[in-house]
Design a protein around this motif. Structure first.
Motif, PDB file in Angstrom:
ATOM      1  N   ALA A 157       0.870  -1.079  -0.124  1.00 51.87           N
ATOM      2  CA  ALA A 157      -0.017  -0.094   0.102  1.00 51.87           C
ATOM      3  C   ALA A 157       1.146   1.129  -0.016  1.00 51.87           C
ATOM      4  CB  ALA A 157      -0.876   0.171   1.260  1.00 51.87           C
ATOM      5  N   VAL A 158       0.979   1.885  -1.089  1.00 53.49           N
ATOM      6  CA  VAL A 158       1.857   3.077  -1.120  1.00 53.49           C
ATOM      7  C   VAL A 158       1.519   4.302  -0.228  1.00 53.49           C
ATOM      8  CG1 VAL A 158       2.806   4.788  -2.860  1.00 53.49           C
ATOM      9  CG2 VAL A 158       2.313   2.582  -3.676  1.00 53.49           C
ATOM     10  N   ASP A 159       0.112   4.475  -0.170  1.00 55.75           N
ATOM     11  CA  ASP A 159      -0.283   5.441   0.673  1.00 55.75           C
ATOM     12  C   ASP A 159       0.210   5.261   2.177  1.00 55.75           C
ATOM     13  OD1 ASP A 159      -2.006   3.266   0.975  1.00 55.75           O
ATOM     14  OD2 ASP A 159      -3.999   4.487   1.386  1.00 55.75           O
ATOM     15  N   ALA A 160       0.346   3.894   2.653  1.00 61.51           N
ATOM     16  CA  ALA A 160       0.629   3.746   4.061  1.00 61.51           C
ATOM     17  C   ALA A 160       2.231   4.020   4.062  1.00 61.51           C
ATOM     18  CB  ALA A 160       0.283   2.259   4.398  1.00 61.51           C
ATOM     19  N   ASP A 183       4.161   7.011   6.538  1.00 60.11           N
ATOM     20  CA  ASP A 183       5.186   6.566   7.435  1.00 60.11           C
ATOM     21  C   ASP A 183       6.185   7.491   7.126  1.00 60.11           C
ATOM     22  OD1 ASP A 183       6.326   5.077   9.540  1.00 60.11           O
ATOM     23  OD2 ASP A 183       7.438   4.246   7.867  1.00 60.11           O
ATOM     24  N   CYS A 184       6.606   7.545   5.899  1.00 63.70           N
ATOM     25  CA  CYS A 184       7.735   8.048   5.394  1.00 63.70           C
ATOM     26  C   CYS A 184       7.520   9.653   5.895  1.00 63.70           C
ATOM     27  CB  CYS A 184       8.086   8.143   3.982  1.00 63.70           C
ATOM     28  SG  CYS A 184       9.386   9.225   3.364  1.00 63.70           S
ATOM     29  N   LEU A 194      -1.139  11.798   7.787  1.00 63.71           N
ATOM     30  CA  LEU A 194      -1.557  11.983   6.525  1.00 63.71           C
ATOM     31  C   LEU A 194      -3.261  11.521   6.968  1.00 63.71           C
ATOM     32  CD1 LEU A 194       1.032  11.176   3.809  1.00 63.71           C
ATOM     33  CD2 LEU A 194       0.539  13.417   4.793  1.00 63.71           C
ATOM     34  N   ASP A 195      -4.152  12.403   6.598  1.00 62.86           N
ATOM     35  CA  ASP A 195      -5.481  11.669   6.686  1.00 62.86           C
ATOM     36  C   ASP A 195      -5.797  10.988   5.080  1.00 62.86           C
ATOM     37  OD1 ASP A 195      -6.457  13.649   4.964  1.00 62.86           O
ATOM     38  OD2 ASP A 195      -6.695  15.141   6.430  1.00 62.86           O
ATOM     39  N   ARG A 228      -3.707   6.445  -4.271  1.00 67.30           N
ATOM     40  CA  ARG A 228      -4.617   5.695  -4.593  1.00 67.30           C
ATOM     41  C   ARG A 228      -5.413   5.851  -5.875  1.00 67.30           C
ATOM     42  NH1 ARG A 228      -5.793   6.492   0.925  1.00 67.30           N
ATOM     43  NH2 ARG A 228      -7.680   7.758   0.464  1.00 67.30           N
ATOM     44  N   VAL A 229      -4.490   5.417  -6.844  1.00 65.34           N
ATOM     45  CA  VAL A 229      -4.999   5.707  -8.184  1.00 65.34           C
ATOM     46  C   VAL A 229      -5.187   4.228  -9.074  1.00 65.34           C
ATOM     47  CG1 VAL A 229      -3.540   7.640  -8.511  1.00 65.34           C
ATOM     48  CG2 VAL A 229      -2.416   5.530  -9.060  1.00 65.34           C
TER      49      VAL A 229
END
Length: 214
Positions: free
Chosen positions: A52-55, A59-60, A69-70, A78-79
């Motif tokens: 999951a790139v958004d997660a 974290d980064c 990040l909300d 998320r594309v």
């Protein structure tokens, strides 16, 4: 190319330009080359994938001192499935691994976190236009390009380099800029050729008109 001179203290001394020395390019490119397999796993798109790139980005950014990040802020990662989106997300993951380097967490601040997020959203697009994450890790020039673009976005100069040297080196590596220059050169050559053809046609028309009068 620009070169540092004694008449330009900002070019010779990054501090004079309000910039801060960052880590060395050698350190950053070595870290990219050592990107773990987990960061090269297929990104999740349309519910399919492994990471999951958004997660990872959330974290980064937090490690760099940025805000939590909300869901709305994480939306850009998320594309829908497409080759371009997949390539971009794989490069984002490599860039996130680079930003996980202890040097950046030790400098953590709200500004660094916010700027890191901007780099992950927009700053890697030029690189992702030409390579995916796996190719980026394997290619020395693309590793260096990513490292230098990150430092430029963060307003840092590589350790041991002047501002002018860093800018010159990035210019030689920037594939997107090289592509723009080549496109502009081709357009100029096409315009010149069109002018030559028009002049030739005009000269031929004038010669034909003169011959008919005679």
């Amino acid at each position: 190319m620009t070169s540092a001179t004694s008449a330009d203290p900002a070019a010779a001394d990054p501090a004079a330009a309000g910039l801060t020395a960052g880590p060395s390019i050698e350190h950053l490119t070595r870290r990219i080359a050592e990107t773990p397999g987990a960061f090269l796993a297929p990104p999740i798109l349309d519910g399919r994938g492994a990471i999951a790139v958004d997660a990872v980005v959330a974290d980064c950014v937090a490690r760099c001192g940025g805000p939590v990040l909300d869901p709305s802020v994480a939306t850009p990662f998320r594309v829908p499935e497409s080759p371009a989106n997949r390539r971009w997300l794989t490069v984002v993951l490599v860039a996130a691994w680079l930003l996980h380097d202890p040097w950046f967490s030790e400098q953590a601040s709200a500004h660094l976190g916010t700027t890191a997020l901007r780099f992950l959203v927009d700053g890697v697009l030029d690189v992702a236009a030409y390579v995916d994450g796996a190719t980026l890790v394997a290619d020395p020039d693309r590793r260096e390009e990513l490292a230098r673009k990150l430092l430029r976005t963060l307003e840092l100069t590589p350790e041991g380099e002047t501002l002018a040297l860093a800018a010159d080196r990035l210019a030689t590596l920037d594939m997107a800029e090289q592509s723009r220059v080549m496109a502009a050169t081709r357009a100029a050559e096409e315009r010149a050729e069109a002018v030559r053809r028009a002049m030739h046609e005009q000269a031929a028309a004038e010669a034909a008109a003169k011959a008919s009068r005679e």
